[in-house]
Motif scaffolding. Structure first.
Motif, PDB file in Angstrom:
ATOM      1  N   ALA A  34       0.865  -1.469   0.006  1.00 16.54           N
ATOM      2  CA  ALA A  34      -0.007   0.383  -0.032  1.00 16.54           C
ATOM      3  C   ALA A  34       0.832   1.438   0.114  1.00 16.54           C
ATOM      4  O   ALA A  34       0.231   2.655  -0.648  1.00 16.54           O
ATOM      5  CB  ALA A  34      -1.268  -0.142   0.653  1.00 16.54           C
ATOM      6  N   ASP A  35       2.196   0.784   0.704  1.00 12.03           N
ATOM      7  CA  ASP A  35       2.827   2.343   0.815  1.00 12.03           C
ATOM      8  C   ASP A  35       3.663   2.525  -0.629  1.00 12.03           C
ATOM      9  O   ASP A  35       4.411   3.587  -0.552  1.00 12.03           O
ATOM     10  CB  ASP A  35       3.800   2.231   1.590  1.00 12.03           C
ATOM     11  N   GLY A  36       3.364   2.139  -1.784  1.00 10.72           N
ATOM     12  CA  GLY A  36       4.168   1.907  -3.153  1.00 10.72           C
ATOM     13  C   GLY A  36       5.212   1.175  -2.895  1.00 10.72           C
ATOM     14  O   GLY A  36       5.911   1.049  -4.346  1.00 10.72           O
ATOM     15  N   SER A  37       5.917   0.249  -1.856  1.00 15.15           N
ATOM     16  CA  SER A  37       6.889  -0.795  -2.266  1.00 15.15           C
ATOM     17  C   SER A  37       7.094  -1.270  -2.549  1.00 15.15           C
ATOM     18  O   SER A  37       5.929  -2.524  -2.385  1.00 15.15           O
ATOM     19  CB  SER A  37       7.782  -0.321  -0.304  1.00 15.15           C
ATOM     20  N   VAL A  38       7.891  -2.085  -3.496  1.00 16.24           N
ATOM     21  CA  VAL A  38       8.041  -3.335  -4.133  1.00 16.24           C
ATOM     22  C   VAL A  38       8.371  -4.503  -3.328  1.00 16.24           C
ATOM     23  O   VAL A  38      10.073  -4.085  -3.425  1.00 16.24           O
ATOM     24  CB  VAL A  38       7.900  -3.349  -5.545  1.00 16.24           C
ATOM     25  N   LYS A  39       8.721  -5.314  -3.013  1.00 11.50           N
ATOM     26  CA  LYS A  39       9.613  -6.361  -3.211  1.00 11.50           C
ATOM     27  C   LYS A  39       8.811  -8.270  -3.579  1.00 11.50           C
ATOM     28  O   LYS A  39       7.772  -8.141  -3.915  1.00 11.50           O
ATOM     29  CB  LYS A  39       9.152  -7.317  -1.192  1.00 11.50           C
ATOM     30  N   THR A  40      10.154  -8.812  -3.878  1.00 18.30           N
ATOM     31  CA  THR A  40      10.323  -9.996  -4.019  1.00 18.30           C
ATOM     32  C   THR A  40      10.242 -10.961  -3.409  1.00 18.30           C
ATOM     33  O   THR A  40      11.037 -11.606  -2.833  1.00 18.30           O
ATOM     34  CB  THR A  40      11.434 -10.176  -5.355  1.00 18.30           C
ATOM     35  N   GLN A  41       9.394 -12.351  -3.428  1.00 18.03           N
ATOM     36  CA  GLN A  41       9.203 -12.924  -2.447  1.00 18.03           C
ATOM     37  C   GLN A  41       9.485 -14.299  -3.621  1.00 18.03           C
ATOM     38  O   GLN A  41       9.533 -14.721  -4.974  1.00 18.03           O
ATOM     39  CB  GLN A  41       7.512 -13.642  -2.132  1.00 18.03           C
ATOM     40  N   ILE A  42      10.532 -14.966  -2.421  1.00 22.00           N
ATOM     41  CA  ILE A  42      11.491 -15.956  -2.989  1.00 22.00           C
ATOM     42  C   ILE A  42      10.372 -17.429  -2.624  1.00 22.00           C
ATOM     43  O   ILE A  42      10.517 -17.396  -1.345  1.00 22.00           O
ATOM     44  CB  ILE A  42      13.009 -15.916  -2.626  1.00 22.00           C
ATOM     45  N   THR A  43      10.513 -18.484  -3.527  1.00 27.61           N
ATOM     46  CA  THR A  43      10.106 -19.846  -2.935  1.00 27.61           C
ATOM     47  C   THR A  43      10.473 -21.039  -4.283  1.00 27.61           C
ATOM     48  O   THR A  43      10.997 -20.723  -4.713  1.00 27.61           O
ATOM     49  CB  THR A  43       7.801 -19.244  -3.882  1.00 27.61           C
ATOM     50  N   LEU A  44      10.591 -21.836  -3.119  1.00 29.55           N
ATOM     51  CA  LEU A  44      11.517 -23.444  -4.224  1.00 29.55           C
ATOM     52  C   LEU A  44      10.067 -23.973  -4.372  1.00 29.55           C
ATOM     53  O   LEU A  44       9.309 -23.968  -3.561  1.00 29.55           O
ATOM     54  CB  LEU A  44      12.071 -23.671  -3.261  1.00 29.55           C
TER      55      LEU A  44
END
Length: 101
Positions: A34-44
């Motif tokens: 919601a604050d505009g930040s983007v993160k990358t989730q890592i999944t095996l």
């Protein structure tokens, strides 16, 4: 220092006997907050065909959280890529320990 242990045997154990053509891969999902930040989730994850003529299915083996939260992102990704490469080369059981602190 806490360590996670992953034991993968690439479809040989009893739980995966009926699954054919198992293939492990690193899944990267981008999440926008919601604050505009983007993160990358890592999944095996693993893709497999449950039977002849059936469509492929995907299951999550391990969720590592966000890449941006890892202390050493490059080393973390290299370790995961090593795990995936080992699973492709060998059907034998092995383990990889990744520091999560």
């Amino acid at each position: 220092m806490e360590k996670n242990k992953i034991v993968i045997n690439n479809g040989i154990n009893d739980r995966l006997n009926s699954r054919r053509f198992a293939s492990m891969f690193i899944k990267k999902s981008r999440h926008k907050f919601a604050d505009g930040s983007v993160k990358t989730q890592i999944t095996l994850a693993e893709t497999f065909r449950p039977g002849k003529g059936l469509p492929p299915k995907t299951r999550t083996l391990k969720n590592y959280g966000y890449l941006e939260d890892q202390p050493d992102q490059e080393k973390f990704m290299r370790d995961l890529e090593t795990l995936v490469e080992q699973s492709r080369k060998s059907g034998q059981q092995f383990e990889l320990r990744i520091d999560t602190d």
